[in-house]
Structure formats: structure tokens, C-alpha cells
Design a protein around this motif. Structure first.
Motif, short mmCIF file in Angstrom:
data_model
loop_
_atom_site.label_atom_id
_atom_site.label_comp_id
_atom_site.label_asym_id
_atom_site.label_seq_id
_atom_site.Cartn_x
_atom_site.Cartn_y
_atom_site.Cartn_z
N MET A 280 0.84 -1.18 0.00
CA MET A 280 0.00 0.00 0.00
C MET A 280 0.88 1.24 0.00
N ALA A 281 0.24 2.40 -0.10
CA ALA A 281 1.00 3.65 -0.15
C ALA A 281 1.82 3.88 1.12
N ASP A 282 1.32 3.37 2.26
CA ASP A 282 2.05 3.54 3.52
C ASP A 282 3.10 2.46 3.75
N GLY A 283 3.27 1.55 2.77
CA GLY A 283 4.30 0.52 2.87
C GLY A 283 3.84 -0.82 3.38
N ARG A 284 2.56 -0.95 3.78
CA ARG A 284 2.06 -2.23 4.29
C ARG A 284 2.02 -3.26 3.16
N LEU A 285 2.62 -4.41 3.39
CA LEU A 285 2.68 -5.47 2.39
C LEU A 285 1.37 -6.23 2.34
N THR A 286 0.86 -6.46 1.13
CA THR A 286 -0.36 -7.25 0.95
C THR A 286 -0.07 -8.57 0.25
N PHE A 287 1.13 -8.71 -0.31
CA PHE A 287 1.53 -9.97 -0.95
C PHE A 287 3.04 -10.01 -1.05
N ALA A 288 3.60 -11.23 -0.91
CA ALA A 288 5.03 -11.43 -1.10
C ALA A 288 5.24 -12.86 -1.59
N ASN A 289 6.04 -13.03 -2.65
CA ASN A 289 6.26 -14.39 -3.15
C ASN A 289 7.31 -15.12 -2.31
N GLN A 290 7.54 -16.40 -2.65
CA GLN A 290 8.41 -17.23 -1.83
C GLN A 290 9.85 -16.71 -1.84
N ALA A 291 10.30 -16.22 -3.01
CA ALA A 291 11.66 -15.70 -3.10
C ALA A 291 11.85 -14.51 -2.16
#
Length: 455
Positions: free
Chosen positions: A219-230
Motif C-alpha cells: 500500500m502507499a504507507d508501505g504495508r505489504l499485501t503480498f510477497a512471493n516465496q523468493a
């Protein structure tokens, strides 16, 4: 009922006429009038009451007739709405036997309009869902309520369709199930689209998960909503723990402010310019500092409003270290070549001067800007270029060559130079250019050179 009231009125008129005739007959025969009069008056009163009752009954009949007419009109409207509804509508008894079915339902089920009447609804259900249907019917008998559910229906001689049902059970005063109303909508196309989207997302996720690049959304504030395994492996975290964490905190304070400033600019860009590439340092969990290159893309909704970033990163520490080492070696090389008492230059295959050490001013008397990037014939002039043109072509063919040449400048006495062209050649077929090493011969070297030429 109208004919009954008419007969009753006719009989009432006859009774009144007979009463009148009796009164006239009594008067003519001189019978005791008071007895007969009392009887006739009583009869007249009774007839008047009957007449009033008849009028009231006629009025009530008119009201009932109007109500029946209104009810018939509303009933017809109900059946019109029922039959012309865009969704399928089926009414069954408590056992699931079809009592009514509208036009949309027969069209979806590919049946003649009246053929399903009297048949079990179960025969219209696809075999794969027949057990689920009977389970549902049993639960309705047990008093369970349903908001909505899905079943596959089997049209006649066609592929099964996915239908979304809304069920309304009808119960009597003893809460016994007497009727079931089934409203359903064909969701086959939506289901196929959903399956296609799910398959596409699954393929996309598989591709993303198999990537060696670090891929995430934030998001714009830096909150992660998805991250892959790598990504998770690189930062030594689980996919569950990284959700909601702050991307800026992962990269450390050294690059956080710069990255936030660039992303804030990207947030306000339009959909035609949604990408920015940044190199920055990252502080690893063990305190090690590494370099990463990230491509940040701003994602916009249908209204053109920004809603999040999609970012792909890779570790470029080795590249940065190689660039640093190259820059250091280049600086050392420049330091050495700039103090050489000779003129050193590099010319590419197009005969453009790409490098010249600092002695170029002593040799050519020209500023660096009029040499670097210019063609050799422009730097030397037409006459000087023609004197060494054959040697240049020899070097560009891949052969090393050394020669001497007399040089005459307008503001200097003639002197002799020794020139060596060294091809820049990685293989036998490709020559990228050549290095030119030019040395001015002193008097002793010129005499030796002359003697060698005489011999």
C-alpha cells in the motif's frame, strides 16, 4: 347467485301482490276487519323486513362481486409476473413435485411449457448434485431455512448449467411444509468466467512464486499485501508473518526516506507513466548491507485512482561490487595513462575517438570536448588522416601495426613520431576498435631510425 336473488325478488313481488288482493277481498266480504288487518299488517311488516334484507344482501353481493373481480385481476397479474419473470421460478409441493413453472424456467431447462408439471424437480437436477438436492429437501422438512445455495441443473439434451437458488418454504398453521417455491438464476457464464479467472490467478501465482525475483505488493504507507516465496526466503520470514508488515522497515533506515519520496511521486503519476526503477541499499536481518534494484509499478483502479504498488526486486550486490571494482581499476588506469610521456587514445570501429589521455593537449593542441566523440578525420584534419588511413584500416582488420611518421605542425618545427595501433579484438571475426600509442622520437632515436632505414 344473481339468478337466486332475482327469483327471490320476483317471489317477494308476488307476495306483496297477493297481500293487496287479500286486503281488498276482506273489505268486500265484511269479515272481522281487526283480526284480518292485524294479520295482514304483521305480514306486511315481515315482507318489508324481508325486502330490506334483500336489498342489503344485494349490496353485499355487489361488494363480493367487485372483490372477486379485483382478486381475479390481481391473480392474473401475479401469474403474468410469475410467467414473465426473467429468472426461473418453480413451485412444488412438499415432496418436490412440480405444480407450477414459469416460462424462464422451461426455457433454461429446455422443456415444453407444461411438460414438467406433475414431475419431480429431482429429474431436472444434474446427477452429480442429486444427493445434495435430496439432502436439502430433507432439511426443509426438518424446518431448516436457507438463504441461498447452488445446484447444477440438467436441461433436456444439453449440457448441465450452474444455478443459484433462493428457496421460500410455505407452511400451514401447524408449521407443516405444504409448498416450496424455488427461484433460480443461471450462473453458467459467470461460473465459467470465475473458473477462468481462478485458473488465470493460479497460473499467475505459480509464475510469480517460481520467479527468482523478489515480488511483492504494498500500500502507499508501505504495508505489504503480498510477497512471493523468493521474497520471504531473501528476508528470512514466513508468508504469514510478512503480511501487514512494513516494506520500508525491511530495507532499513539508510534508503527509507529516499524510497518513500520517490514512491510518493509515483503515487501521483497517471496510468501512462506508472513505473519507476530505484537502486538502494538494504540492511539484512543479520546486519549485512546489500544492494537491491526495484521496479515499482503504481496500480490504478477502473476510475483511474491509485490503490497500491506492485514491486519486483533483485539483489545487485555482486554487480555493484563489480562496478565499484571496475571504477577503481579505471581510476588507477587513468592515473597511469595520464602520467605517461606518450599520447594514448582509443578509437572504435566507426573511427570515433572514445578516450585520450591528458597529453592530448601537447600533441593536438585541442580541448577534450573537440576530441572525445569526434571522428578521427575531423580531429586530425584531411591531410594527416590520409597519410595514416591505410594503417588505420590495417588495425581495424585485426592486425597490429607499428610505423613512423614525420609530422609538421604550423606552429612547431617538423618532428618524427612512432605510432603503434593495437586492435581491440575479442575473437578473430570481431574488431571493436584499436588503441593508438604515439611516441615522439628524440634526435638520437631519429638518427637510429634513419640508419635502420638506410640499411
Amino acid at each position: 347467485m344473481t339468478s337466486s336473488l332475482d327469483i327471490f325478488g320476483h317471489q317477494f313481488d308476488q307476495a306483496q301482490q297477493q297481500l293487496t288482493e287479500l286486503l281488498q277481498h276482506a273489505q268486500q266480504n265484511n269479515e272481522p276487519k281487526h283480526l284480518l288487518t292485524e294479520a295482514l299488517n304483521a305480514l306486511a311488516n315481515a315482507l318489508e323486513e324481508i325486502q330490506v334484507f334483500s336489498e342489503e344482501l344485494s349490496a353485499q353481493y355487489n361488494q363480493v362481486h367487485i372483490a372477486q373481480s379485483t382478486l381475479a385481476t390481481e391473480r392474473q397479474q401475479y401469474f403474468d409476473l410469475f410467467d414473465l419473470a426473467p429468472d426461473g421460478y418453480i413451485v412444488t409441493d412438499a415432496q418436490g413435485i412440480i405444480k407450477h413453472i414459469n416460462q424462464a424456467a422451461t426455457t433454461l431447462l429446455h422443456r415444453p411449457p407444461q411438460s414438467p408439471i406433475g414431475k419431480p424437480l429431482a429429474v431436472m437436477v444434474a446427477q452429480a448434485d442429486i444427493h445434495e438436492f435430496y439432502t436439502l429437501l430433507s432439511q426443509l422438512h426438518q424446518g431448516k431455512a436457507f438463504q441461498s445455495f447452488s445446484l447444477r441443473l440438467q436441461p433436456y439434451q444439453k449440457q448441465s448449467l450452474y444455478a443459484s437458488f433462493t428457496v421460500a418454504p410455505v407452511r400451514d398453521h401447524q408449521s407443516q411444509l405444504v409448498e416450496i417455491r424455488w427461484l433460480f438464476r443461471d450462473l453458467t457464464e459467470q461460473r465459467r468466467a470465475t473458473i477462468a479467472i481462478e485458473e488465470s490467478e493460479a497460473k499467475y501465482r505459480a509464475i510469480v512464486e517460481d520467479q527468482t525475483e523478489l515480488i511483492c505488493r504494498l500500500m502507499a504507507d508501505g504495508r505489504l499485501t503480498f510477497a512471493n516465496q523468493a521474497f520471504c526466503q531473501y528476508f528470512d520470514c514466513s508468508s504469514e508473518s510478512v503480511m501487514g508488515s512494513n516494506f520500508f522497515e525491511l530495507i532499513g533506515e539508510t534508503s527509507q526516506e529516499r524510497l518513500m519520496k520517490h514512491l510518493a511521486i509515483l503515487d501521483h503519476l497517471d496510468q501512462d507513466h506508472p513505473v519507476i526503477t530505484l537502486d538502494h541499499q538494504v540492511v539484512m536481518p543479520d546486519g549485512q548491507i546489500r544492494w537491491q534494484q526495484w521496479v515499482h509499478r503504481a496500480l490504478f483502479d477502473r476510475n483511474g485512482d491509485f490503490f497500491q504498488f506492485q514491486s519486483a526486486g533483485r539483489d545487485i550486490t555482486a554487480q555493484k561490487q563489480a562496478e565499484t571494482a571496475f571504477q577503481q581499476r579505471e581510476a588507477q588506469l587513468l592515473l597511469v595513462t595520464n602520467v605517461l610521456p606518450v599520447f594514448l587514445t582509443y578509437i572504435n570501429a566507426k573511427q570515433q575517438v572514445l578516450y585520450a589521455n591528458r597529453t592530448h593537449k601537447d600533441w593536438l593542441g585541442k580541448p577534450r570536448g573537440s576530441i572525445i566523440g569526434h571522428y578521427l578525420w575531423d580531429v586530425l584534419g584531411p591531410n594527416a588522416y590520409q597519410q595514416i588511413r591505410i594503417s588505420i584500416e590495417t588495425a581495424l582488420s585485426g592486425e597490429r601495426i607499428t610505423f613512423e611518421q614525420d609530422v609538421t605542425w604550423s606552429d612547431q618545427p617538423p618532428f618524427r613520431i612512432s605510432v603503434t595501433f593495437v586492435p581491440d579484438q575479442l575473437d578473430k571475426e570481431t574488431v571493436n576498435g584499436f588503441f593508438a600509442l604515439v611516441k615522439r622520437l628524440d634526435s638520437a632515436e631519429q638518427e637510429t631510425s634513419s640508419t635502420n632505414e638506410s640499411v
